[in-house]
Design a protein around this motif. Structure first.
Motif, PDB file in Angstrom:
ATOM      1  N   THR A  48       0.823  -1.218   0.000  1.00  0.00           N
ATOM      2  CA  THR A  48       0.000   0.000   0.000  1.00  0.00           C
ATOM      3  C   THR A  48       0.856   1.268   0.000  1.00  0.00           C
ATOM      4  OG1 THR A  48      -1.756  -1.156   1.182  1.00  0.00           O
ATOM      5  CG2 THR A  48      -1.807   1.254   1.256  1.00  0.00           C
ATOM      6  N   VAL A  49       0.550   2.161  -0.930  1.00  0.00           N
ATOM      7  CA  VAL A  49       1.162   3.490  -0.956  1.00  0.00           C
ATOM      8  C   VAL A  49       0.034   4.505  -1.158  1.00  0.00           C
ATOM      9  CG1 VAL A  49       3.343   2.647  -1.922  1.00  0.00           C
ATOM     10  CG2 VAL A  49       1.567   3.491  -3.473  1.00  0.00           C
ATOM     11  N   GLU A  50       0.392   5.784  -1.022  1.00  0.00           N
ATOM     12  CA  GLU A  50      -0.608   6.820  -1.238  1.00  0.00           C
ATOM     13  C   GLU A  50      -0.408   7.401  -2.636  1.00  0.00           C
ATOM     14  OE1 GLU A  50      -1.300   9.601   2.227  1.00  0.00           O
ATOM     15  OE2 GLU A  50      -0.874  11.029   0.617  1.00  0.00           O
ATOM     16  N   LEU A  51      -1.480   7.417  -3.423  1.00  0.00           N
ATOM     17  CA  LEU A  51      -1.419   7.962  -4.785  1.00  0.00           C
ATOM     18  C   LEU A  51      -2.432   9.095  -4.863  1.00  0.00           C
ATOM     19  CD1 LEU A  51      -0.659   6.566  -8.023  1.00  0.00           C
ATOM     20  CD2 LEU A  51      -3.084   7.058  -7.911  1.00  0.00           C
ATOM     21  N   ASN A  52      -1.948  10.305  -5.060  1.00  0.00           N
ATOM     22  CA  ASN A  52      -2.813  11.496  -5.054  1.00  0.00           C
ATOM     23  C   ASN A  52      -3.744  11.489  -3.834  1.00  0.00           C
ATOM     24  OD1 ASN A  52      -1.641  12.353  -7.431  1.00  0.00           O
ATOM     25  ND2 ASN A  52      -3.194  11.380  -8.719  1.00  0.00           N
ATOM     26  N   GLY A  53      -3.194  11.143  -2.676  1.00  0.00           N
ATOM     27  CA  GLY A  53      -3.956  11.215  -1.426  1.00  0.00           C
ATOM     28  C   GLY A  53      -4.787   9.998  -1.111  1.00  0.00           C
ATOM     29  N   LYS A  54      -4.763   8.979  -1.982  1.00  0.00           N
ATOM     30  CA  LYS A  54      -5.576   7.796  -1.730  1.00  0.00           C
ATOM     31  C   LYS A  54      -4.706   6.556  -1.584  1.00  0.00           C
ATOM     32  CE  LYS A  54      -9.817   9.382  -3.862  1.00  0.00           C
ATOM     33  NZ  LYS A  54     -10.558   9.520  -5.110  1.00  0.00           N
ATOM     34  N   ALA A  55      -5.016   5.738  -0.577  1.00  0.00           N
ATOM     35  CA  ALA A  55      -4.282   4.495  -0.366  1.00  0.00           C
ATOM     36  C   ALA A  55      -4.629   3.521  -1.490  1.00  0.00           C
ATOM     37  CB  ALA A  55      -4.649   3.896   0.988  1.00  0.00           C
ATOM     38  N   ILE A  56      -3.607   2.984  -2.129  1.00  0.00           N
ATOM     39  CA  ILE A  56      -3.832   2.006  -3.212  1.00  0.00           C
ATOM     40  C   ILE A  56      -2.795   0.886  -3.067  1.00  0.00           C
ATOM     41  CG2 ILE A  56      -4.789   3.723  -4.806  1.00  0.00           C
ATOM     42  CD1 ILE A  56      -1.541   2.512  -5.856  1.00  0.00           C
ATOM     43  N   LYS A  57      -3.081  -0.234  -3.725  1.00  0.00           N
ATOM     44  CA  LYS A  57      -2.144  -1.355  -3.694  1.00  0.00           C
ATOM     45  C   LYS A  57      -1.272  -1.291  -4.941  1.00  0.00           C
ATOM     46  CE  LYS A  57      -5.108  -4.024  -0.707  1.00  0.00           C
ATOM     47  NZ  LYS A  57      -6.035  -5.159  -0.499  1.00  0.00           N
ATOM     48  N   SER A  58       0.023  -1.046  -4.716  1.00  0.00           N
ATOM     49  CA  SER A  58       0.900  -0.770  -5.855  1.00  0.00           C
ATOM     50  C   SER A  58       1.241  -2.020  -6.656  1.00  0.00           C
ATOM     51  CB  SER A  58       2.180  -0.066  -5.389  1.00  0.00           C
ATOM     52  OG  SER A  58       2.888  -0.864  -4.465  1.00  0.00           O
ATOM     53  N   CYS A  59       0.827  -3.198  -6.183  1.00  0.00           N
ATOM     54  CA  CYS A  59       1.033  -4.415  -6.978  1.00  0.00           C
ATOM     55  C   CYS A  59      -0.082  -4.600  -7.996  1.00  0.00           C
ATOM     56  CB  CYS A  59       1.120  -5.654  -6.090  1.00  0.00           C
ATOM     57  SG  CYS A  59      -0.490  -6.289  -5.562  1.00  0.00           S
ATOM     58  N   THR A  60      -1.136  -3.794  -7.891  1.00  0.00           N
ATOM     59  CA  THR A  60      -2.269  -3.963  -8.800  1.00  0.00           C
ATOM     60  C   THR A  60      -2.516  -2.667  -9.565  1.00  0.00           C
ATOM     61  OG1 THR A  60      -3.104  -5.618  -7.283  1.00  0.00           O
ATOM     62  CG2 THR A  60      -4.640  -4.883  -8.948  1.00  0.00           C
ATOM     63  N   MET A  61      -1.439  -2.023  -9.926  1.00  0.00           N
ATOM     64  CA  MET A  61      -1.514  -0.851 -10.780  1.00  0.00           C
ATOM     65  C   MET A  61      -0.263  -0.846 -11.648  1.00  0.00           C
ATOM     66  SD  MET A  61      -1.659   3.172  -9.754  1.00  0.00           S
ATOM     67  CE  MET A  61      -3.340   3.648 -10.049  1.00  0.00           C
ATOM     68  N   PHE A  62      -0.439  -0.580 -12.925  1.00  0.00           N
ATOM     69  CA  PHE A  62       0.726  -0.433 -13.791  1.00  0.00           C
ATOM     70  C   PHE A  62       1.325   0.954 -13.547  1.00  0.00           C
ATOM     71  CE2 PHE A  62      -2.006  -3.402 -16.327  1.00  0.00           C
ATOM     72  CZ  PHE A  62      -1.197  -4.528 -16.178  1.00  0.00           C
ATOM     73  N   ALA A  63       2.644   1.029 -13.611  1.00  0.00           N
ATOM     74  CA  ALA A  63       3.309   2.315 -13.383  1.00  0.00           C
ATOM     75  C   ALA A  63       2.788   3.379 -14.351  1.00  0.00           C
ATOM     76  CB  ALA A  63       4.820   2.149 -13.513  1.00  0.00           C
ATOM     77  N   CYS A  98       7.111  -8.924  13.186  1.00  0.00           N
ATOM     78  CA  CYS A  98       8.153  -9.127  12.158  1.00  0.00           C
ATOM     79  C   CYS A  98       8.334  -7.895  11.292  1.00  0.00           C
ATOM     80  CB  CYS A  98       7.845 -10.360  11.311  1.00  0.00           C
ATOM     81  SG  CYS A  98       6.727 -10.050   9.917  1.00  0.00           S
ATOM     82  N   GLY A  99       7.287  -7.088  11.145  1.00  0.00           N
ATOM     83  CA  GLY A  99       7.415  -5.825  10.420  1.00  0.00           C
ATOM     84  C   GLY A  99       7.144  -5.885   8.937  1.00  0.00           C
ATOM     85  N   PHE A 100       6.882  -7.075   8.411  1.00  0.00           N
ATOM     86  CA  PHE A 100       6.712  -7.160   6.950  1.00  0.00           C
ATOM     87  C   PHE A 100       5.494  -6.374   6.476  1.00  0.00           C
ATOM     88  CE2 PHE A 100       5.501  -8.830   2.870  1.00  0.00           C
ATOM     89  CZ  PHE A 100       6.708  -8.906   2.210  1.00  0.00           C
ATOM     90  N   CYS A 101       4.393  -6.465   7.213  1.00  0.00           N
ATOM     91  CA  CYS A 101       3.160  -5.794   6.781  1.00  0.00           C
ATOM     92  C   CYS A 101       3.144  -4.320   7.153  1.00  0.00           C
ATOM     93  CB  CYS A 101       1.935  -6.485   7.402  1.00  0.00           C
ATOM     94  SG  CYS A 101       1.734  -6.164   9.173  1.00  0.00           S
ATOM     95  N   THR A 102       4.106  -3.903   7.994  1.00  0.00           N
ATOM     96  CA  THR A 102       4.032  -2.590   8.646  1.00  0.00           C
ATOM     97  C   THR A 102       3.965  -1.400   7.673  1.00  0.00           C
ATOM     98  OG1 THR A 102       5.199  -3.578  10.489  1.00  0.00           O
ATOM     99  CG2 THR A 102       5.036  -1.185  10.473  1.00  0.00           C
ATOM    100  N   PRO A 103       4.792  -1.369   6.613  1.00  0.00           N
ATOM    101  CA  PRO A 103       4.677  -0.205   5.721  1.00  0.00           C
ATOM    102  C   PRO A 103       3.259  -0.042   5.159  1.00  0.00           C
ATOM    103  CG  PRO A 103       6.647  -1.480   5.222  1.00  0.00           C
ATOM    104  CD  PRO A 103       5.858  -2.299   6.194  1.00  0.00           C
ATOM    105  N   GLY A 104       2.647  -1.153   4.767  1.00  0.00           N
ATOM    106  CA  GLY A 104       1.285  -1.089   4.238  1.00  0.00           C
ATOM    107  C   GLY A 104       0.291  -0.730   5.319  1.00  0.00           C
ATOM    108  N   MET A 105       0.467  -1.305   6.511  1.00  0.00           N
ATOM    109  CA  MET A 105      -0.424  -0.991   7.638  1.00  0.00           C
ATOM    110  C   MET A 105      -0.368   0.499   7.956  1.00  0.00           C
ATOM    111  SD  MET A 105      -2.191  -3.405   9.100  1.00  0.00           S
ATOM    112  CE  MET A 105      -2.334  -5.186   8.923  1.00  0.00           C
ATOM    113  N   ILE A 106       0.834   1.055   7.942  1.00  0.00           N
ATOM    114  CA  ILE A 106       0.985   2.470   8.290  1.00  0.00           C
ATOM    115  C   ILE A 106       0.333   3.353   7.220  1.00  0.00           C
ATOM    116  CG2 ILE A 106       2.725   4.312   8.446  1.00  0.00           C
ATOM    117  CD1 ILE A 106       4.395   2.383  10.155  1.00  0.00           C
TER     118      ILE A 106
END
Lengths: 154, 284
Positions: A48-63, A98-106
């Motif tokens: 999960t990252v923020e794209l134009n202010g909205k949380a999105i899943k970056s594995c399901t979007m083409f660059a 473990c921290g793996f999910c943490t960036p997306g959780m945050i």
């Protein structure tokens, strides 16, 4: 195809194949490996990252779909070594093991607080439905979002 | 997982998009269904036309006593729309139940409807609302009902080169109550069964009932026998129960590892009764 992205305030211009996923752009081209790739099927939310202010899943979007967008990744949150209130709260409340999910959780937690400055427990849990954690049982993560919202309001 | 190579175009205008689609390109909206399918190589379009780039397909507005929703309005746009919350709460409630926050931020109503997943949420509500769908191509424009649009699993009446450009739903008066309720598959959030109820009361009697069912069979449908059974009744618990008992009758129910056909039918009856009861309780 040439695309221009702003990631954490920095501009990137790059020729990419249309099939390149946004997460690969972030990790392999921009070198921002804080965003994790978990399930790669848009279920786990680690990317999960923020794209134009909205949380999105970056594995399901083409660059290429993000051409012209402003993106914030977990690396873009801390300012001058000072943690973002959500990061601080995850630390204080033991919102990770473990921290793996943490960036997306945050990143998902930031979206919750953006939309509900004083979220109820139900709003927090509804807002985290797209993120999976296999360690904490979620309770500490929910506590962290509550603490971050309370702290951010001060 | 990489998709097969494809060409990508972000058109500036709808006309440009329709021209490309007339020449064999495939539309991409939020990508929440298409991109996973491309990554799994279940779909391998050679040319994608990004409709999300078209700002003129993203709107929610009231006109002529109806609500018009542009195809690229996201589930989040719909769930957070004050206009829809007030005038079509069934749609905001349904949108809020889809997937998760990240999916709702990108996924679009047009993409979801055109994909026609038999376990998608919108089709139940759109059947209950008797929604109309505007289909456009380079050379034509036509409007279809929900009954005519949804043909089979992953199959709509859309022809090659045609896109769904707008969804039209009615504005109900205050004597109408609605509810959408589903049994969600825990991992994906898709509806194992979902029921949308829309009920109007007049002088103590139920004067109008629409029930949309998704997840049970290959396409969402209106449970007309159950609707008829409830019309003219007061809406007592017994009335609701005997009407709900009819929602799955004669339906060729799907069976998979999440739920057998018999269990799905049972869920449809239970969820129909609960959705009807909630809808009745919401009449102002």
């Amino acid at each position: 195809m040439n695309i221009n992205l702003t990631i954490n305030g920095k501009s990137y211009s790059q020729d990419v194949e249309p099939r390149l996923l946004l997460i690969h752009f972030l990790r392999d081209i921009a070198g921002l490996t804080g965003t994790h790739m978990g399930c790669e099927t848009s279920l786990c939310g680690a990317c999960t990252v923020e794209l134009n202010g909205k949380a999105i899943k970056s594995c399901t979007m083409f660059a290429v779909q993000a051409n012209g967008a402003e993106i914030v990744t977990v690396e873009g949150l801390a300012n001058d070594g000072k943690l973002d209130p959500v990061q601080e709260a995850f630390w204080n409340e033991h919102g990770l093991q473990c921290g793996f999910c943490t960036p997306g959780m945050i990143m998902a937690s930031k979206q919750i607080i953006d939309r509900h400055p004083s979220p109820t427990e139900e709003e927090i849990r509804h807002g985290l439905e797209g993120n999976v954690c296999r360690c904490t049982g979620y309770q500490h993560i929910v506590n962290a979002v509550k603490a971050a919202a309370a702290g951010a309001g001060k | 997982m990489f998709a097969q190579k494809f060409e990508y175009t972000a058109p500036k205008t709808l006309d440009e998009a329709l021209h490309l689609l007339a020449n064999g390109a495939k539309p991409l909206a939020g990508g929440m269904s298409l991109i996973p399918m491309m990554k799994l190589r279940l779909a391998a379009p050679e040319h994608l036309v990004d409709l999300r780039a078209l700002k003129d397909l993203n709107y929610i507005r009231e006109a002529g006593g109806q609500l018009h929703i542009g195809a690229t309005a996201s589930h989040y746009d719909i769930e957070s729309s004050a206009l829809l919350r007030q005038k079509c709460p069934l749609l905001t409630e349904t949108a809020a139940a889809i997937g998760d926050v990240q999916v709702r931020n990108l996924g679009t109503i047009g993409g979801s409807v055109a994909h026609a997943d038999p376990a998608a949420d919108y089709p139940a509500a759109l059947q209950a609302l008797e929604a109309k769908f505007v289909l456009r191509s380079e050379k034509s424009e036509r409007t279809l009902s929900a009954a005519d649009l949804f043909v089979d699993a992953l199959t709509t009446a859309l022809q090659p080169g045609e896109i769904l450009s707008e969804v039209i739903v009615p504005i109900d008066d205050t004597r109408t109550g609605t509810s959408y309720l589903k049994m969600a598959q825990p991992a994906s959030g898709f509806a194992i069964v979902g029921v949308a109820a829309r009920v109007r009361q007049n002088a103590g009697k139920i004067s109008f009932v629409r029930i949309g069912v998704t997840g049970l069979s290959n396409r969402a449908y209106r449970a007309t026998a159950a609707e008829k059974a409830l019309e003219g009744k007061t809406g007592s618990a017994a009335d609701i129960q005997s009407a709900a008992a009819l929602v799955a009758r004669g339906v060729d129910a799907n069976s998979d590892l999440h739920a057998s056909a018999d269990y799905r039918k049972h869920l449809a009856v239970v969820h129909a009764a609960r959705a009807l009861k909630t809808a009745l309780s919401r009449i102002a």
